[in-house]
Design an enzyme around this catalytic site. Structure first.
Site, mmCIF file in Angstrom:
data_model
loop_
_atom_site.group_PDB
_atom_site.id
_atom_site.type_symbol
_atom_site.label_atom_id
_atom_site.label_comp_id
_atom_site.label_asym_id
_atom_site.label_seq_id
_atom_site.Cartn_x
_atom_site.Cartn_y
_atom_site.Cartn_z
ATOM 1 N N ARG A 468 34.358 39.570 47.696
ATOM 2 C CA ARG A 468 34.237 41.023 47.690
ATOM 3 C C ARG A 468 33.640 41.519 49.017
ATOM 4 O O ARG A 468 33.399 40.744 49.945
ATOM 5 C CB ARG A 468 33.417 41.492 46.494
ATOM 6 C CG ARG A 468 31.946 41.116 46.531
ATOM 7 C CD ARG A 468 31.270 41.497 45.226
ATOM 8 N NE ARG A 468 29.854 41.151 45.215
ATOM 9 C CZ ARG A 468 29.210 40.717 44.145
ATOM 10 N NH1 ARG A 468 29.846 40.542 43.003
ATOM 11 N NH2 ARG A 468 27.907 40.448 44.205
ATOM 12 N N ASP A 469 33.362 42.809 49.093
ATOM 13 C CA ASP A 469 32.852 43.409 50.325
ATOM 14 C C ASP A 469 31.346 43.163 50.462
ATOM 15 O O ASP A 469 30.549 44.081 50.550
ATOM 16 C CB ASP A 469 33.159 44.911 50.347
ATOM 17 C CG ASP A 469 32.640 45.647 49.108
ATOM 18 O OD1 ASP A 469 32.160 44.967 48.162
ATOM 19 O OD2 ASP A 469 32.719 46.883 49.082
ATOM 20 N N GLU A 470 30.983 41.891 50.510
ATOM 21 C CA GLU A 470 29.578 41.492 50.599
ATOM 22 C C GLU A 470 29.496 40.240 51.460
ATOM 23 O O GLU A 470 29.275 40.318 52.659
ATOM 24 C CB GLU A 470 29.007 41.279 49.196
ATOM 25 C CG GLU A 470 27.496 41.273 49.156
ATOM 26 C CD GLU A 470 26.965 41.468 47.738
ATOM 27 O OE1 GLU A 470 25.775 41.236 47.540
ATOM 28 O OE2 GLU A 470 27.748 41.860 46.843
ATOM 29 N N TRP A 538 13.041 36.061 46.954
ATOM 30 C CA TRP A 538 14.048 36.174 48.003
ATOM 31 C C TRP A 538 13.385 35.833 49.347
ATOM 32 O O TRP A 538 13.784 34.896 50.022
ATOM 33 C CB TRP A 538 14.667 37.573 47.992
ATOM 34 C CG TRP A 538 15.833 37.694 47.061
ATOM 35 C CD1 TRP A 538 17.139 37.867 47.412
ATOM 36 C CD2 TRP A 538 15.832 37.628 45.629
ATOM 37 N NE1 TRP A 538 17.952 37.914 46.294
ATOM 38 C CE2 TRP A 538 17.169 37.770 45.183
ATOM 39 C CE3 TRP A 538 14.838 37.462 44.664
ATOM 40 C CZ2 TRP A 538 17.526 37.750 43.837
ATOM 41 C CZ3 TRP A 538 15.190 37.445 43.325
ATOM 42 C CH2 TRP A 538 16.509 37.584 42.915
ATOM 43 N N GLU A 749 28.852 34.528 38.785
ATOM 44 C CA GLU A 749 27.665 35.351 39.014
ATOM 45 C C GLU A 749 26.985 35.717 37.691
ATOM 46 O O GLU A 749 25.762 35.774 37.610
ATOM 47 C CB GLU A 749 28.079 36.624 39.755
ATOM 48 C CG GLU A 749 26.939 37.565 40.093
ATOM 49 C CD GLU A 749 27.406 38.732 40.949
ATOM 50 O OE1 GLU A 749 26.550 39.361 41.592
ATOM 51 O OE2 GLU A 749 28.624 39.020 40.966
ATOM 52 N N HIS A 770 29.884 32.110 42.762
ATOM 53 C CA HIS A 770 28.514 32.538 43.041
ATOM 54 C C HIS A 770 27.615 31.351 42.705
ATOM 55 O O HIS A 770 27.361 31.086 41.546
ATOM 56 C CB HIS A 770 28.182 33.728 42.136
ATOM 57 C CG HIS A 770 27.472 34.843 42.812
ATOM 58 N ND1 HIS A 770 28.127 35.850 43.475
ATOM 59 C CD2 HIS A 770 26.155 35.143 42.920
ATOM 60 C CE1 HIS A 770 27.257 36.723 43.950
ATOM 61 N NE2 HIS A 770 26.031 36.310 43.624
#
Length: 898
Positions: A468-470, A538, A749, A770
């Site tokens: 995808r756009d990521e 993160w 995901e 993912h």
């Protein structure tokens, strides 16, 4: 006769390292011996400028009394740029044997200082900087005869491919890769000696936008690192007479566009073969109608040699079948969700317009489905020129897909399509190092899915998803998966590069961005609003990842390099809290995508303050232990004291007076167990509560990104291994195997990316590749197959073999790992009441083997009593089994289960 020799010599993790800028390289080697218990007692290294000069080497370490055979530093005179060096090793073992000299290996330096760049950054002078077309740059030059060698040193502000005399140079794709370009910009080195010819030569560069200025993120950001593409190249030709000649990029080069009308990471490619300029990179090509070029004022001091494994085609797959969808479309099924591109080799008439779409899954009705790609088109278009058989694959793009929909080939038969279309798998060309197998075919499929997820998302950076756009380097995904990643593949150079970018992008406050490289910059949303632009679990990639690389490979240098970054992260956390020993402020993703989240929310039910404070403790512990490894004594004292305070405050804040976790989620009970935040009776109580939570949930998980990687670890380490194995074997939603019942060939995901009724999770965020939940692989290697390290000794120089035999329905499991010392393996099987365990330990490594449930009087090794078996150092019966210390070799243990 004893077979004792040295093999697999490496320099900076790689055999025959080419084009490095490491000035003090490190060597490694492996030993092989057919005698059990072999270990190295001393070594000797020689380095010379040719294999003929070992009698008078430029460096001879002499005999060094040491068992070190991993990342041993060069200790000779300063190395020169653009020079090849040869090295060889001999060793002595504990039996008094002296090896022969190993075969010679080599490494070659690239450009070691900024001043050596003679070339200029160039770009076309008359083409629109924002043009979609790929730029073509060319130059003709002459070379004398008797060429000894030739090297190209090149890079791009964008992505590039090189051509010399009409042929592609190298196999690298999407060079120079993705880094924090302003501070770190890789260049590549190519040996083009065989491609040069005396007389006229032609050289060409294809130049695309790539990560440098192309479209990135769901925000459709462009020009993140610069607003103009540019190329930089210098070719050094060395002749037999000792002279050198340089060909460099400068304004004498010519520029044009051609067949590649668009080539973007998300969008795909448009290729019009009618515009192909035949012979454009050869000598003699007429370029009178081409444009000129101009110099671009880009810097040179950020240039570094290639660090990571290059991105390449690593495998090709043929279509498994052709499907006819209910909507009437003809779709090719590659049989595997992969990352790469489609290559077609077909006869096409002039003007034929082929349109290739890519998708991961089919929808509930069996139709082609691309809604989860969001704004990423993943479309490749080809317009034929009718000049004969077409052999084509796109250049500066990659797709995530299993299914391929091709329009414009209606006249072709199924046989022609099956023979003329294939998929090329693309990722960083890492060396496979691990294998896992057990008696359950679905678990083996899970392992395959984990590996394919890693392959698809380890394309130069550890991305979250490839379709995808990521396609961004999310830090949280990387840190939870790194230990699994390091079992499956050699990821030392991969994470070395990425961690240097993390350090480069880390803010002065010590805050770590969500993604590395930081394509999001200072992005926030109404959901994420917080000016620190970071999150616990993160940002903790800053500590977890370098520490894991140290544990797995013994890379003390990288740990030292990253130490300032690690310390800055912990100090950033300390500065955030209203209370020094907790992290209770700011935004956090928490247990992202956990199933215990409120309806419509992505955020799990575990309190984010608990998650943040648990990771605060973990990072502080890692920093303290790193200080110990690096000999920073004062820091060890400071962070040991800080950790003590965090542990005390964590228990006061998040545990009840009965020693239970106040929050009753699975993740709330997992983190204190695996991060060492509780001990004694509290630990026993929390482990019991976790087990009960799982059992009361029907032996299902409800964890997210934070809890899932550690769930089975927490159970197995605290006496509930049978529950952990039952969780692994669970096929009903939610579970690791549920997606496999829905045909998954990678990790999803969401646990319910495809729901039981065949419908989908929201199109907004539903990747079918993912890797984060694939972090279970670490536990499978360590606690099912039983292959683990002694964490007090880095790089697996001391191994723990503890077969995870359970009452659940597994009759065998086996795993192997190609460590820096050699191949090690654990293999167990149950036959009735008998258990057979085979352990393989490489030379220069020792191991502790624990046979759970064994009694001493029933244990044999290769049919002998333990006291009669060579290589066994000690053995003792404990309350739970038999513990045996062994040296190198392969051992076959058998015993009756008690």
């Amino acid at each position: 006769m004893t077979d004792f020799n040295i093999h697999s010599l490496t320099c900076e993790y790689r055999e025959n390292l080419f084009g490095t800028d490491v000035k003090i390289p490190r060597f490694g080697w492996k030993l092989s011996s057919n005698k059990r218990g072999t270990c190295q007692k001393a070594y000797r290294i020689q380095v010379a400028e040719s294999t003929a000069n070992f009698d008078s080497p430029m460096w001879d370490s002499g005999r060094i009394e040491s068992d070190q055979s991993v990342l041993v530093e060069y200790g000779g005179s300063e190395v020169r740029s653009r020079a090849r060096y040869y090295f060889r090793v001999m060793v002595w073992d504990n039996y008094g044997l002296e090896s022969d000299w190993s075969s010679a290996s080599w490494w070659e330096t690239g450009i070691l200082s900024t001043e050596e760049w003679k070339a200029e950054w160039i770009t076309p002078d008359a083409l629109d900087a924002d043009a979609k077309e790929v730029f073509m740059l060319r130059k003709q030059f002459h070379a004398k005869s008797e060429i000894r060698n030739a090297r190209i040193y090149s890079t791009a502000a964008g992505v590039y491919e090189l051509y010399l005399n009409g042929a592609r140079v190298g196999e690298d794709l999407l060079a120079p890769g993705w880094t924090s370009y302003v501070q770190r910009h890789q260049y590549q080195t190519y040996d083009v000696t065989a491609a040069l010819q005396s007389g006229a030569n032609g050289i060409g560069i294809l130049l695309g936008d790539g990560w440098y200025k192309g479209e990135l993120t769901w925000l459709s950001k462009r020009n993140i690192y610069g607003d103009r593409r540019a190329a930089l190249l210098q070719l050094c030709i060395q002749y037999e007479d000792g002279t050198e000649e340089w060909v460099t990029t400068d304004p004498s080069w010519k520029a044009s566009t051609g067949a590649i009308r668009l080539s973007e990471l998300y969008a795909g490619e448009i290729y019009d073969a009618r515009l192909h300029q035949t012979g454009w990179s050869k000598a003699g090509y007429t370029d009178s109608d081409w444009h000129g070029t101009v110099s671009v004022p880009l810097a040179f001091d950020q240039l570094v040699a290639q660090e990571n494994f290059p991105t390449r085609v690593t495998e090709t797959l043929l279509p498994q079948q052709i499907l006819r969808t209910p909507s009437g479309e003809k779709v090719l099924d590659m049989g595997q969700n992969l990352v790469g591109r489609v290559r077609m080799t077909l006869d096409l008439p002039a003007g034929a317009h082929i349109r290739i779409q890519h998708a991961e899954v089919l929808d509930k009705e069996g139709n082609f489905y691309t809604a989860n790609l969001r704004k990423a088109k993943q479309i490749v278009e080809y317009i034929a020129d009718g000049a004969g058989k077409v052999a084509y694959a796109p250049h500066f793009t990659f797709q995530g897909f299993r299914y391929v929909l091709i329009e414009g080939l209606q006249e072709m038969t199924d046989e022609q399509l099956l023979n003329g279309i294939l998929a090329e798998v693309i990722h960083s060309d890492m060396e496979p190092t691990g294998s896992f197998e057990c008696s359950n075919p679905m678990i083996n499929r899970l392992q395959s899915n984990i590996v394919w997820g890693q392959r698809g998302n380890f394309l130069d950076v550890p991305t979250d998803c490839p379709q995808r756009d990521e396609r961004l380097g999310w830090t949280g995904d990387a840190q939870v998966f790194i230990r699994t990643a390091a079992f499956n593949y050699h990821v030392g150079p991969f994470f070395t590069k990425w961690l240097r970018d993390l350090k480069a992008d880390q803010r002065p406050s010590g805050s770590v961005p969500y993604v590395i490289p930081n394509a999001l910059e200072d992005y926030t949303s109404t959901m994420w609003g917080d000016e620190t632009y970071t999150s616990s679990a993160w940002g903790d990639a800053a500590t977890v990842c370098p520490w894991t690389v140290y544990q797995v490979y013994g890379d003390r240098r990288l740990l030292s390099e990253q130490y300032g970054s690690m310390k800055a992260w912990v100090e950033f956390i300390r500065a955030q809290g209203e209370e020094e020993h907790l992290w209770t402020t700011g935004f956090h993703f928490g247990d992202w995508l956990a199933l215990d989240a409120h309806e419509g929310s992505y955020f799990g039910a575990t309190p984010v303050e608990l998650v943040a404070s648990a990771y605060y403790a973990l990072s502080t512990r890692i920093l303290r232990d790193s200080a110990s490894v690096l000999g920073v004594e004062e820091d060890y004292r400071i962070y040991d004291e800080l950790l003590t305070g965090i542990l005390r405050k964590f228990r006061e804040s998040f545990l009840t007076s009965e020693g239970k976790m106040a929050a009753t989620t699975q993740t709330a009970n997992i983190l204190p167990l695996v991060f060492g935040l509780v001990d004694g009776i509290e630990r026993k109580q929390i482990a019991y509560d976790l087990n009960e939570l799982v059992l009361r949930n029907g032996c299902h998980l409800d964890t997210g990104f934070v809890g899932t990687p550690y769930l089975c670890l927490a159970l197995s380490e605290n006496g509930y291994h049978d529950t952990a194995v039952k969780l692994l074997l669970q096929e009903q939603y939610p579970s690791w195997l549920y997606s496999i019942t829905k045909g998954a060939t990678t990790i999803w995901e969401h646990w319910d990316g495809i729901k039981p009724d065949g419908s989908f999770w929201s199109d907004d965020m539903n990747s079918y590749n993912h890797y984060a939940y694939g972090a279970i692989g670490d536990w499978m290697y360590r606690y099912v197959a039983g292959l683990d390290m002694d964490e007090s000794v880095p790089a697996y120089q001391r191994v723990r073999i503890c077969p995870g035999i359970s009452t659940a329905d597994l009759t065998y499991a086996k795993a192997s790992f190609e460590s820096s010392y050699g191949r090690m393996a654990s293999d167990w099987r149950v036959e009735g009441n008998s258990v057979h365990v085979t352990s393989t330990i490489p030379a220069n490594v020792s191991a502790e083997v624990f046979l759970d449930g064994a009694r001493m009087d029933s244990v044999t090794e290769s049919g002998k009593a333990l006291q009669d078996s060579e290589g066994i150092l000690t053995y003792v019966e404990t309350e739970d089994g038999v513990r045996i210390s062994v040296g190198s070799g392969t051992y076959h243990f058998s015993f009756k289960r008690s």
